[in-house]
Design a protein around this motif. Structure first.
Motif, PDB file in Angstrom:
ATOM      1  N   ALA A 358      -4.573 -10.863   6.973  1.00  0.00           N
ATOM      2  CA  ALA A 358      -5.658  -9.912   6.331  1.00  0.00           C
ATOM      3  C   ALA A 358      -5.107  -8.369   6.443  1.00  0.00           C
ATOM      4  O   ALA A 358      -5.603  -7.766   5.559  1.00  0.00           O
ATOM      5  N   ILE A 359      -4.264  -8.121   7.215  1.00  0.00           N
ATOM      6  CA  ILE A 359      -3.706  -6.604   7.314  1.00  0.00           C
ATOM      7  C   ILE A 359      -2.190  -6.514   6.839  1.00  0.00           C
ATOM      8  O   ILE A 359      -1.852  -5.370   6.353  1.00  0.00           O
ATOM      9  N   PHE A 360      -1.505  -7.316   6.889  1.00  0.00           N
ATOM     10  CA  PHE A 360      -0.182  -7.215   6.298  1.00  0.00           C
ATOM     11  C   PHE A 360       0.248  -8.022   5.311  1.00  0.00           C
ATOM     12  O   PHE A 360      -0.326  -9.327   4.996  1.00  0.00           O
ATOM     13  N   PRO A 361       1.109  -7.533   4.232  1.00  0.00           N
ATOM     14  CA  PRO A 361       1.904  -6.411   4.454  1.00  0.00           C
ATOM     15  C   PRO A 361       1.125  -5.180   3.945  1.00  0.00           C
ATOM     16  O   PRO A 361       0.242  -5.110   2.921  1.00  0.00           O
ATOM     17  N   ILE A 362       1.461  -4.075   4.695  1.00  0.00           N
ATOM     18  CA  ILE A 362       0.870  -2.883   4.271  1.00  0.00           C
ATOM     19  C   ILE A 362       1.692  -2.390   3.105  1.00  0.00           C
ATOM     20  O   ILE A 362       3.020  -2.240   3.051  1.00  0.00           O
ATOM     21  N   PRO A 363       0.912  -1.923   2.031  1.00  0.00           N
ATOM     22  CA  PRO A 363       1.776  -1.198   0.988  1.00  0.00           C
ATOM     23  C   PRO A 363       2.298   0.150   1.388  1.00  0.00           C
ATOM     24  O   PRO A 363       2.009   0.838   2.312  1.00  0.00           O
ATOM     25  N   PHE A 364       3.782   0.162   0.826  1.00  0.00           N
ATOM     26  CA  PHE A 364       4.481   1.493   1.181  1.00  0.00           C
ATOM     27  C   PHE A 364       5.008   1.913  -0.135  1.00  0.00           C
ATOM     28  O   PHE A 364       5.303   1.179  -0.934  1.00  0.00           O
ATOM     29  N   PRO A 365       5.090   3.356  -0.352  1.00  0.00           N
ATOM     30  CA  PRO A 365       5.537   3.770  -1.456  1.00  0.00           C
ATOM     31  C   PRO A 365       7.078   4.017  -1.686  1.00  0.00           C
ATOM     32  O   PRO A 365       7.688   3.837  -0.738  1.00  0.00           O
ATOM     33  N   GLN A 366       7.556   3.791  -2.960  1.00  0.00           N
ATOM     34  CA  GLN A 366       8.854   3.926  -3.181  1.00  0.00           C
ATOM     35  C   GLN A 366       9.168   5.728  -2.819  1.00  0.00           C
ATOM     36  O   GLN A 366       8.206   6.455  -3.343  1.00  0.00           O
ATOM     37  N   PRO A 367      10.387   6.225  -2.608  1.00  0.00           N
ATOM     38  CA  PRO A 367      10.557   7.543  -2.509  1.00  0.00           C
ATOM     39  C   PRO A 367      10.286   8.336  -3.453  1.00  0.00           C
ATOM     40  O   PRO A 367       9.902   9.361  -3.376  1.00  0.00           O
ATOM     41  N   GLY A 368      10.725   8.010  -4.759  1.00  0.00           N
ATOM     42  CA  GLY A 368      10.747   8.593  -6.024  1.00  0.00           C
ATOM     43  C   GLY A 368      11.293  10.042  -5.632  1.00  0.00           C
ATOM     44  O   GLY A 368      12.207  10.249  -5.221  1.00  0.00           O
TER      45      GLY A 368
END
Ligand code: COA
Length: 372
Positions: A358-368
């Protein structure tokens, strides 16, 4: 073996020579520029070196930034210009500088480390592939004609002000104080980025940053998406104009895996997406600390009872996730794909197998723009 330490002001020239020689930065950054940055005390505080025979021979610089995931804010670290003089390689110097850098990141309360590379040096320090990018190749013939109310123009990141409000609308992103670009250790103008500002009815509505794929010939006219923000609908409307104005044949769309707003309309146009991890490698620095910062996110997804029973622990590079009496031990290399998604996530059973999806995976940004 020498002990990793911060460089001294008077070592700036020697260090600039080391970095300039190893990374052949001279075409993009003059040695003078590198020296100027290294003369700043703040830069030297986030730099660790190993010196021998009276000069720096190994180097890692750490950059810090904040990441926001659905409003939860936590500090991340990135490392850049990881280097050892060729005469001193294979003696464990880079490994020792990395270890000392990690201790400093922990002291500075960073939660996740972002590394642009993937090699044994990093893997041995529990930096692994994580995250989900949906990638697909887009060609101009897959799009219709651009609507008249949408216009595009090349833009310079030196003028961040018009891009900031667009970037701020993103739910998974880096927090970027005004002027952040000048505080990055170096930036990847290295990789010839093209920034397109997209306006709808004369107002900024989205932007996209493109760059030629790493190591490709810029004349090849293929571009990769490294960052985008703002309205997905306007971005899609603008793509035909970007193909034309940029003389581009193919755009490799790299959408964040959770971004259905961009992925679904492109799928409808016939694009076939392949899931890939985020570029480079990532390491969890502080699992309990990260999960603490993410509590508001967890609270919206878990029952109060589950919130109370779920806990995260870490001792050095050993971690555990527990639900009541059930406890699952894991290495840091397993914790990163469990939390951020990716290959190598452990198989869980019992209540953990019920609660964690229900909680994973946590979205994470590209560094850009935060790429170092
Ligand atoms: C990468 C670089 C910094 C390594 O410096 P170094 O001081 O020789 O590093 P170390 O001696 O700590 O480690 C060397 C290798 O031995 C490996 N190693 C060290 N101890 C080990 C051990 N006990 N068992 C197995 N492997 C070991 C490391 O993982 C590393 O592997 P890799 O080079 O394939 O990543 C250096 O080769 C360099 O400057 N290269 C050019 C710049 C560059 O490519 N930087 C990295 C950008 S991603």
């Amino acid at each position: 073996m020498p002990t990793p330490r911060q460089p001294r002001r008077e070592e700036a020239e020697d260090l600039a020579t080391l970095l300039g020689d190893i990374f052949r930065l001279s075409k993009l950054y003059s040695e003078e520029q590198i020296v100027t940055t290294l003369r700043r005390a703040a830069t030297r505080r986030d730099t660790l070196i190993m010196a021998e025979d009276g000069r720096p021979v190994s180097h890692i610089r750490t950059a810090y930034a904040d990441v926001l995931v659905y409003g939860c804010r936590f500090r991340v670290a990135s490392i850049g210009s990881v280097s050892t003089h060729p005469d001193y390689r294979g003696r464990g110097y880079a490994g020792a500088v990395l270890e000392a850098s990690l201790q400093r990141m922990e002291a500075k309360r960073a939660k996740v480390l972002i590394v642009s590379g993937d090699r044994s040096l990093y893997r041995r320090a529990h930096c692994v592939s994580v995250g989900r990018i949906a990638q697909a190749a887009l060609r101009p013939e897959q799009l219709g004609a651009p609507p008249a109310h949408v216009t595009v123009r090349r833009f310079s990141a030196d003028d961040w002000a018009p891009l900031a409000p667009l970037h701020q609308t993103e739910s998974v992103r880096f927090a970027r104080p005004m002027g952040f670009m000048s505080n990055l250790p170096f930036w990847w103008n290295y990789d010839r980025p093209e920034i397109w500002l997209i306006e709808a009815y004369g107002r900024p509505a989205a932007y996209v940053m493109l760059a030629p794929p790493w190591g490709s010939d810029p004349k090849e006219a293929t571009r990769e998406v490294h960052e985008y923000a703002g309205s997905r609908a306007v971005l899609l409307d603008a793509l035909p104009a970007i193909f034309e104005a940029g003389k581009i044949n193919e755009i490799r769309v790299r959408a964040l895996g959770h971004d259905g707003g961009l992925i679904h309309p492109l799928r409808q146009r016939g694009l076939e997406f392949v899931d890939e991890p985020l570029a480079g490698t990532h390491r969890i620095i502080d699992l309990p600390g990260l999960m603490g910062k993410l509590r508001p996110y967890l609270r919206e997804r878990l029952e109060v009872r589950d919130m109370r029973r779920l806990s995260f622990e870490q001792q050095g590079d050993r971690c555990a996730v527990a639900y009541g009496e059930q406890r699952h031990e894991l290495t840091l290399s397993e914790a990163a794909p469990l939390v951020l998604g990716g290959p190598g996530a452990p198989q869980l059973s019992g209540e953990l197998a019920r609660v964690l999806p229900a909680i994973f995976p946590i979205p994470f940004p590209q560094p850009g723009f935060n790429y170092v």
